[in-house]
Design an enzyme around this catalytic site. Structure first.
Site, PDB file in Angstrom:
ATOM      1  N   ASP A  80       0.830  -1.215   0.000  1.00 28.18           N
ATOM      2  CA  ASP A  80       0.000   0.000   0.000  1.00 28.18           C
ATOM      3  C   ASP A  80       0.863   1.263   0.000  1.00 28.18           C
ATOM      4  O   ASP A  80       0.498   2.274  -0.613  1.00 28.18           O
ATOM      5  CB  ASP A  80      -0.927   0.000   1.222  1.00 28.18           C
ATOM      6  N   LYS A 136     -13.731 -27.103 -15.302  1.00 23.25           N
ATOM      7  CA  LYS A 136     -14.640 -26.176 -15.996  1.00 23.25           C
ATOM      8  C   LYS A 136     -15.234 -25.215 -14.969  1.00 23.25           C
ATOM      9  O   LYS A 136     -16.209 -25.548 -14.285  1.00 23.25           O
ATOM     10  CB  LYS A 136     -15.732 -26.952 -16.730  1.00 23.25           C
ATOM     11  N   ARG A 174     -18.251 -12.988 -23.551  1.00 25.81           N
ATOM     12  CA  ARG A 174     -18.382 -13.897 -24.686  1.00 25.81           C
ATOM     13  C   ARG A 174     -19.602 -13.529 -25.531  1.00 25.81           C
ATOM     14  O   ARG A 174     -19.557 -13.603 -26.760  1.00 25.81           O
ATOM     15  CB  ARG A 174     -18.516 -15.337 -24.180  1.00 25.81           C
TER      16      ARG A 174
END
Length: 709
Positions: free
Chosen positions: A69, A152, A173
């Protein structure tokens, strides 16, 4: 006296600035200041990109959050003073800007194809056969297939386009040919590189154009936390992690995406200029080197049999993953074979998805009933309209506790979302989105005023999560204690499950845990469901359990706050039951993992007459009441740290842990540079890859037994 110039100083990652006095200045100093600022900004961006890659991709950070940070704050300060130095790939640009007015359409130059499905071994083998037949017509006899098998991910497919190594846009997509531009949201996801490391890859150059394809997903623990926060805020909950991820990515305001815990796995390369690859496996290796997160469970396989085994293995272990998968994607690795196989319709011939049964379904909540826990706590559970989910028919599901029930705002008669993943107990996640708007919903359910098992009036302790049955001899409570005693991780008595324990309790043969050790085969033969062989085997299994380690006994007897690990730690420190019974809260407090309140509670329970009677009875029937092995600080494995992964041939995870700790070693859950040994069994997962990367010694079970002597 000339005025002081603006000076940027980077000390421990923080910046400071000395402003010039008004007027004057050194000729040319502004240019030199800007040059120094640009050099420092470039250096900070490179460092932050590398730290981000080590954190999100390699899981091997080299600095802490505070230091990261501080570097980011210094870069923000420089860019704030010099806005012209801000670049689109800067880590400061992840925070999300103003909302966009809409989602423009993006045409995929190479379509993002769908996949045909296989739901059985026969269908997968038929797919391979079809590929061989097609290639034979192309003049390729007996092709040497290599297969890549990938989990998957149940998420949202996206495309990332990089030009000269810098992310220029990202898209969904969509229908495979046209998607939506969601760059504003994708930039907020820390696992997506904003630029590609120019040093990456054996080919030595960054591709001029590169399209990376991946899946946006939400880890299960993050999804559960998000739904809890939404329920507490009175907002509707998401049905599953995929819906949560997809809904977030298509929002117009990137600040919303920034607030939600999204991640990405990269799974392939689409369009590219300036990058030559021969196989899909090679492309995954390149992506990993380039700083993209590639799932480490992806494997390269040589035969159909290996593919089938891998798919079945993932189907069994899906419930243990930290993210949702709904199947396995299997691809031919060779890119030339992919080209020769081509596409049929919208599906590539060279890839297929082995689909798992779904894990979430919507059904009706018919009733809410209550169980008594082993400490008297009342737990609600759902009675459902039977629904087929995760490969089984579900009629009952857990609702955890009454506060969870109220937070989710579940009502009898609602349409609800049910989750079942692997061997996890089915649970009701939330009402279906339309259910909360239904007119005539029933009143919110309340815990019962009387115990459903013994009819004793219930109580709700102050600041307690559970309504309680105060009756210590409540049959429901005793059944839970008996069931816990014989369970895995406790005394692990094979052949005694909840049905058998209930049967023995109803027959009056078992009232306390010590009664198990007085059972005879003749008594069991009088009960329904027992033959001579099964009765003798159970009596033998009960007798064998007398040798369980002392720490397992402390876990099994049902001390509140004492889990498997705490029981093991108490046994290691105090060594005998007599020492534990005589220990003060202050002495118990010296046990690793035990705090002051826990020590007081353990001491109070051990002082109860009923608990002391049970311990005396168990000692009388021969249950082990002292710790074996060397005292702490002694043994052949003192000072050595182990991590366990996968399934060992003989030892269970608990047995291996007990053997290691009895020899003076330490077992932790995560691999790091401080790990001395990784003990790996079958299907080891990502821990093995990390151990190899960190050069940690890897043992099989035989190697571990050799160390143990």
């Amino acid at each position: 006296m000339p005025s002081s110039p603006t000076i940027w100083r980077g000390c421990c990652g923080r910046s400071s600035r000395t402003e010039t006095d008004a007027g004057g200045g050194v000729p040319g100093e502004d240019d030199r200041t800007r040059t120094r600022a640009q050099a420092r900004a470039d250096q900070l961006r490179a460092e932050l990109h590398e730290h981000g890659r080590r954190y999100y991709v390699l899981d091997d950070p080299t600095i802490g959050d505070d230091d990261y940070d501080a570097l980011l704050d210094e870069l923000r300060a420089i860019e704030g003073a010099h806005p012209e130095l801000v670049t689109s790939d800067s880590p400061t640009q992840r925070v999300g800007g103003e909302p966009v007015s809409g989602l423009p359409k993006v045409t995929h130059e190479i379509p993002m194809l769908s996949l045909a499905n296989a739901r059985s071994e026969e269908q997968l083998r038929a797919w391979v056969s079809r590929m061989r037949t097609h290639l034979a017509r192309e003049g390729i006899e007996q092709p040497a297939f290599e297969f890549v098998a990938e989990p998957k991910i149940d998420g949202l497919a996206i495309s990332l386009l990089y030009e000269d190594g810098v992310l220029v846009h990202g898209a969904t997509r969509g229908n495979g040919e046209i998607g939506e531009d969601v760059t504003h949201n994708l930039r907020t996801i820390p696992t997506i590189p904003l630029r590609i490391d120019p040093r990456v890859g054996a080919q030595g150059t960054t591709p001029r154009v590169l399209e990376v394809r991946g899946e946006i997903y939400m880890a299960l623990k993050d999804f559960a936390g998000l739904n809890e926060r939404r329920a507490e805020a009175g907002l509707s909950t998401f049905m599953n992690p995929r819906n949560a991820a997809a809904g977030t990515i298509r929002q117009l305001d990137p600040r919303l995406a920034r607030e939600r815990p999204l991640s990405m796995w990269a799974y392939g390369i689409g369009r590219t200029e300036g990058l030559r690859l021969r196989s899909h496996w090679e492309s995954l290796e390149w992506l990993r080197e380039a700083g993209f997160p590639v799932n480490r469970d992806i494997v390269l396989l040589q035969t159909e049999d290996e593919v089938v085994k891998q798919c079945l293995g993932w189907q069994e272990r899906r419930g243990g993953l930290d993210f949702e998968i709904d199947g396995v994607v299997v691809k031919v690795s060779d890119l030339e074979l992919q080209r020769r196989l081509g596409v049929v319709g919208r599906d590539p011939r060279w890839a297929i998805a082995w689909k798992f049964p779904p894990t979430t379904k919507v059904t009706t909540l018919k009733d809410i009933m209550w169980n008594v826990g082993k400490f008297g706590d009342l737990h609600p559970f759902a009675v459902l309209e039977p629904v087929h989910v995760g490969g089984v028919t579900v009629k009952l599901a857990t609702l955890h506790n009454e506060e969870d029930l109220a937070r989710k705002d579940l009502r009898i008669g609602d349409e609800v979302i049910v989750l079942r993943a692997g061997d996890v107990i089915p649970q009701v996640l939330s009402p279906a989105p339309h259910a909360v708007e239904r007119e005539g919903r029933s009143a919110p359910p309340l815990p019962p005023a009387r115990c459903p098992s013994c009819d004793t009036p219930t109580v709700k302790p102050e600041e307690g999560v559970f309504t309680m049955c105060p009756n210590r001899v409540c049959p429901g409570r005793q059944w839970q204690l008996l069931k816990h005693f014989v369970s895995r991780g406790a005394m692990d008595i094979d052949g005694l499950g909840e049905k058998q324990v209930y049967q023995l309790q109803r027959a009056g043969l078992v009232t306390t845990a010590a009664d198990f050790y007085r059972l005879t085969a003749e008594q069991l033969l009088e009960l329904e469901g027992y033959g001579k062989i099964s009765a003798n085997r159970i009596v033998e299994n009960i007798a064998e359990s007398r040798e369980r380690p002392f720490g397992r006994v402390l876990f099994a007897i049902g001390l509140e706050e004492v889990g498997f690990v705490t029981g093991r730690n108490l046994a290691a420190r105090l060594r005998t039951i007599d020492a534990l019974l005589a220990a003060s809260p202050e002495e118990i407090l010296q046990t690793p993992g035990v705090g002051p309140k826990m020590a007081e509670k353990i001491h109070a329970q051990l002082a109860e007459e009923q608990m002391r009677a049970l311990i005396a009875d168990l000692r009388e029937v021969g249950v082990r009441m002292e710790q074996e092995g060397p005292p702490p600080g002694e043994g052949p494995l003192v000072g050595k740290t182990f991590v366990l992964t996968g399934t060992l041939p003989v030892l269970t995870r608990e047995q291996a842990t007990e053997r290691i700790e009895a020899a003076g070693g330490r077992v932790t859950s995560g691999v790091s540079k401080k790990t001395d040994y990784l003990v790996a069994g079958a299907t080891p997962g990502s821990k093995l890859a990390k151990a190899e990367r960190l050069e940690v010694a890897v043992l099989d079970e035989a190697g571990l037994l050799g160390l143990l002597g």
